[in-house]
Design a protein around this motif. Structure first.
Motif, PDB file in Angstrom:
ATOM      1  N   ALA A   1       0.880  -1.042  -0.055  1.00  0.00           N
ATOM      2  CA  ALA A   1       0.224   0.113   0.405  1.00  0.00           C
ATOM      3  C   ALA A   1       0.787   1.318   0.088  1.00  0.00           C
ATOM      4  O   ALA A   1       2.206   1.328   0.851  1.00  0.00           O
ATOM      5  CB  ALA A   1      -0.756  -0.085   1.505  1.00  0.00           C
ATOM      6  N   HIS A   2      -0.287   2.836  -0.251  1.00  0.00           N
ATOM      7  CA  HIS A   2       1.172   3.774  -0.668  1.00  0.00           C
ATOM      8  C   HIS A   2       2.097   3.557   0.798  1.00  0.00           C
ATOM      9  O   HIS A   2       3.158   4.457   0.535  1.00  0.00           O
ATOM     10  CB  HIS A   2       0.058   4.481  -0.861  1.00  0.00           C
ATOM     11  N   GLU A   3       0.840   3.868   1.622  1.00  0.00           N
ATOM     12  CA  GLU A   3       0.889   4.613   3.042  1.00  0.00           C
ATOM     13  C   GLU A   3       1.835   2.805   3.455  1.00  0.00           C
ATOM     14  O   GLU A   3       2.506   3.851   4.285  1.00  0.00           O
ATOM     15  CB  GLU A   3       0.025   3.916   4.446  1.00  0.00           C
ATOM     16  N   GLY A   4       2.182   1.762   3.518  1.00  0.00           N
ATOM     17  CA  GLY A   4       3.206   1.406   3.882  1.00  0.00           C
ATOM     18  C   GLY A   4       4.394   1.404   3.024  1.00  0.00           C
ATOM     19  O   GLY A   4       5.831   1.443   4.205  1.00  0.00           O
ATOM     20  N   ARG A   5       4.738   1.690   2.285  1.00  0.00           N
ATOM     21  CA  ARG A   5       5.668   2.219   0.962  1.00  0.00           C
ATOM     22  C   ARG A   5       6.381   3.518   1.602  1.00  0.00           C
ATOM     23  O   ARG A   5       7.428   3.395   2.298  1.00  0.00           O
ATOM     24  CB  ARG A   5       5.602   2.351  -0.511  1.00  0.00           C
ATOM     25  N   ALA A   6       5.445   4.213   2.229  1.00  0.00           N
ATOM     26  CA  ALA A   6       6.133   5.482   2.285  1.00  0.00           C
ATOM     27  C   ALA A   6       6.602   4.598   3.657  1.00  0.00           C
ATOM     28  O   ALA A   6       7.639   5.373   4.357  1.00  0.00           O
ATOM     29  CB  ALA A   6       5.022   6.642   2.707  1.00  0.00           C
ATOM     30  N   ARG A   7       6.537   4.277   4.723  1.00  0.00           N
ATOM     31  CA  ARG A   7       6.547   3.582   6.337  1.00  0.00           C
ATOM     32  C   ARG A   7       7.439   2.964   5.944  1.00  0.00           C
ATOM     33  O   ARG A   7       9.067   3.381   6.994  1.00  0.00           O
ATOM     34  CB  ARG A   7       4.824   2.688   6.728  1.00  0.00           C
ATOM     35  N   LEU A   8       7.997   2.014   4.933  1.00  0.00           N
ATOM     36  CA  LEU A   8       9.151   1.247   4.759  1.00  0.00           C
ATOM     37  C   LEU A   8      10.677   2.215   4.071  1.00  0.00           C
ATOM     38  O   LEU A   8      11.680   2.158   5.174  1.00  0.00           O
ATOM     39  CB  LEU A   8       9.046   0.703   3.757  1.00  0.00           C
ATOM     40  N   GLU A   9      10.503   3.269   3.213  1.00  0.00           N
ATOM     41  CA  GLU A   9      10.783   4.123   2.587  1.00  0.00           C
ATOM     42  C   GLU A   9      12.123   5.015   4.019  1.00  0.00           C
ATOM     43  O   GLU A   9      12.863   5.097   4.262  1.00  0.00           O
ATOM     44  CB  GLU A   9      11.039   5.525   1.617  1.00  0.00           C
ATOM     45  N   SER A  10      10.912   5.762   4.787  1.00  0.00           N
ATOM     46  CA  SER A  10      11.228   6.292   6.003  1.00  0.00           C
ATOM     47  C   SER A  10      11.832   5.439   7.108  1.00  0.00           C
ATOM     48  O   SER A  10      13.334   6.113   7.699  1.00  0.00           O
ATOM     49  CB  SER A  10      10.324   6.901   7.001  1.00  0.00           C
ATOM     50  N   ALA A  11      11.010   4.613   7.170  1.00  0.00           N
ATOM     51  CA  ALA A  11      12.054   3.953   8.595  1.00  0.00           C
ATOM     52  C   ALA A  11      13.896   3.076   7.968  1.00  0.00           C
ATOM     53  O   ALA A  11      14.671   3.161   8.689  1.00  0.00           O
ATOM     54  CB  ALA A  11      11.594   1.957   8.570  1.00  0.00           C
ATOM     55  N   VAL A  12      13.751   3.315   6.716  1.00  0.00           N
ATOM     56  CA  VAL A  12      15.310   2.709   5.992  1.00  0.00           C
ATOM     57  C   VAL A  12      16.253   4.154   6.601  1.00  0.00           C
ATOM     58  O   VAL A  12      16.983   3.619   6.521  1.00  0.00           O
ATOM     59  CB  VAL A  12      15.036   1.941   4.646  1.00  0.00           C
ATOM     60  N   ARG A  13      15.317   5.021   5.600  1.00  0.00           N
ATOM     61  CA  ARG A  13      16.315   6.095   5.645  1.00  0.00           C
ATOM     62  C   ARG A  13      16.898   6.926   7.255  1.00  0.00           C
ATOM     63  O   ARG A  13      18.169   7.043   7.565  1.00  0.00           O
ATOM     64  CB  ARG A  13      16.042   7.367   4.905  1.00  0.00           C
TER      65      ARG A  13
END
Length: 303
Positions: free
Chosen positions: A39-51
């Motif tokens: 999901a879109h919010e899931g991708r944003a959460r993934l990118e944020s957590a990795v960064r």
């Protein structure tokens, strides 16, 4: 100096480790969960957590994340790698990018060589193994509808069943009924069961009731003891299934156990006893955590 990255990305949080080729950790960073990337919010959460986790690890290692290129980076991801490889490739610069499951990295950290078996019992359950020839096998991990035997949700589910059966008069008396009613604020086991079908009681919340079963067993409740013994048996079956796929009878195999379910001393010791009944099997706690395992996988990866 050649640098490597190992990341453990899961439902509870994300940990990034930067290390050198000797396995020495130079920097460590933590961030929030990063699973369910579709999901879109899931991708944003993934990118944020990795960064965020990578930035924190870079600060500790005195490295610039804008110019950093890793020899190899390995991500062990809850929920599997299929929907994450392309996303992570845009976030990390590495000569080689490995995206795999959290079971792989849990095993890589659990034993000295990354070979053997790891049985994981958190909310759900799975066993994963790898032998000296590099062959891998798994057992379980089917999800809470069709599997996850011995996991925390399964233990809580059996406790609710026991409460329902007592309430309806076709099961033995158990303190689990009153314990669960108090913990959930329910009037009856039947009401509690219906509440567990609602969004207010997602699987992870139900699973957090599992320690109550351990507490009841410690106080001598026979129904609770039976539930924990059955969970240990199921988890031992998973380990045995992986062993039979990768090793011959009697061969030496390390079996590690990981996850909150194993905080129950009685379950843990019964699991250990059952595993070590198989000649050649040696059961122990993991030597390192899954983030270290991801780092080791990156270092061990073929050039």
């Amino acid at each position: 100096m050649r640098l490597f990255l190992g990341v453990d990305g899961g439902q509870s949080g994300t940990t990034a480790l930067i290390g050198d080729e000797a396995g020495r950790v130079l920097g460590r960073g933590e961030a929030g969960p990063c699973n369910h990337a579709a999901a879109h919010e899931g991708r944003a959460r993934l990118e944020s957590a990795v960064r965020l986790s990578l930035s924190a690890a870079c600060r500790e290692a005195a490295l610039n994340p804008q110019t950093l290129v890793f020899e190899c980076a390995c991500f062990g991801m809850s929920g599997g790698p299929d929907d994450k490889q392309a996303i992570l490739a845009t976030l990390i610069r590495a000569g080689r990018l490995l995206v795999t499951t959290d079971a792989v990295t849990a095993l890589a950290g659990a034993t000295e060589t990354g070979q053997g078996i790891v049985t994981i019992a958190g909310t759900g359950s799975i066993a994963f193994g790898r032998n000296a020839q590099g062959r891998v096998a798994r057992a379980g991990g089917w999800g809470y509808v069709f599997g996850d035997e011995g996991g925390a949700f399964d233990i809580a589910r059996h406790a609710l069943r026991a409460a329902l059966r007592m309430e309806e008069g076709w099961g033995p008396a158990t303190v689990l009924r009153d314990v669960l009613l108090v913990a959930t604020g329910s009037a009856t086991a039947n009401r509690m069961m219906h509440d567990f079908y609602t969004p207010e009681w997602p699987r992870a919340r139900v699973a957090r009731l599992a320690p109550l079963v351990d507490r009841a067993a410690l106080e001598g409740d026979q129904v609770a003891e039976k539930i924990l013994n059955q969970a240990a048996q199921e988890l031992a079956f998973l380990a045995a299934a992986v062993r039979s796929q990768l090793w011959q009878p009697g061969e030496a195999v390390e079996v590690a156990f990981v996850g909150g379910v194993f905080e129950s001393a009685s379950l843990r010791e019964r699991f250990r006893l059952l595993v070590e009944m198989e000649a050649g099997s040696r059961c122990h706690t993991p030597l390192h955590g899954p983030a270290e395992g991801a780092l080791f996988e990156a270092i061990r990866a073929p050039r």
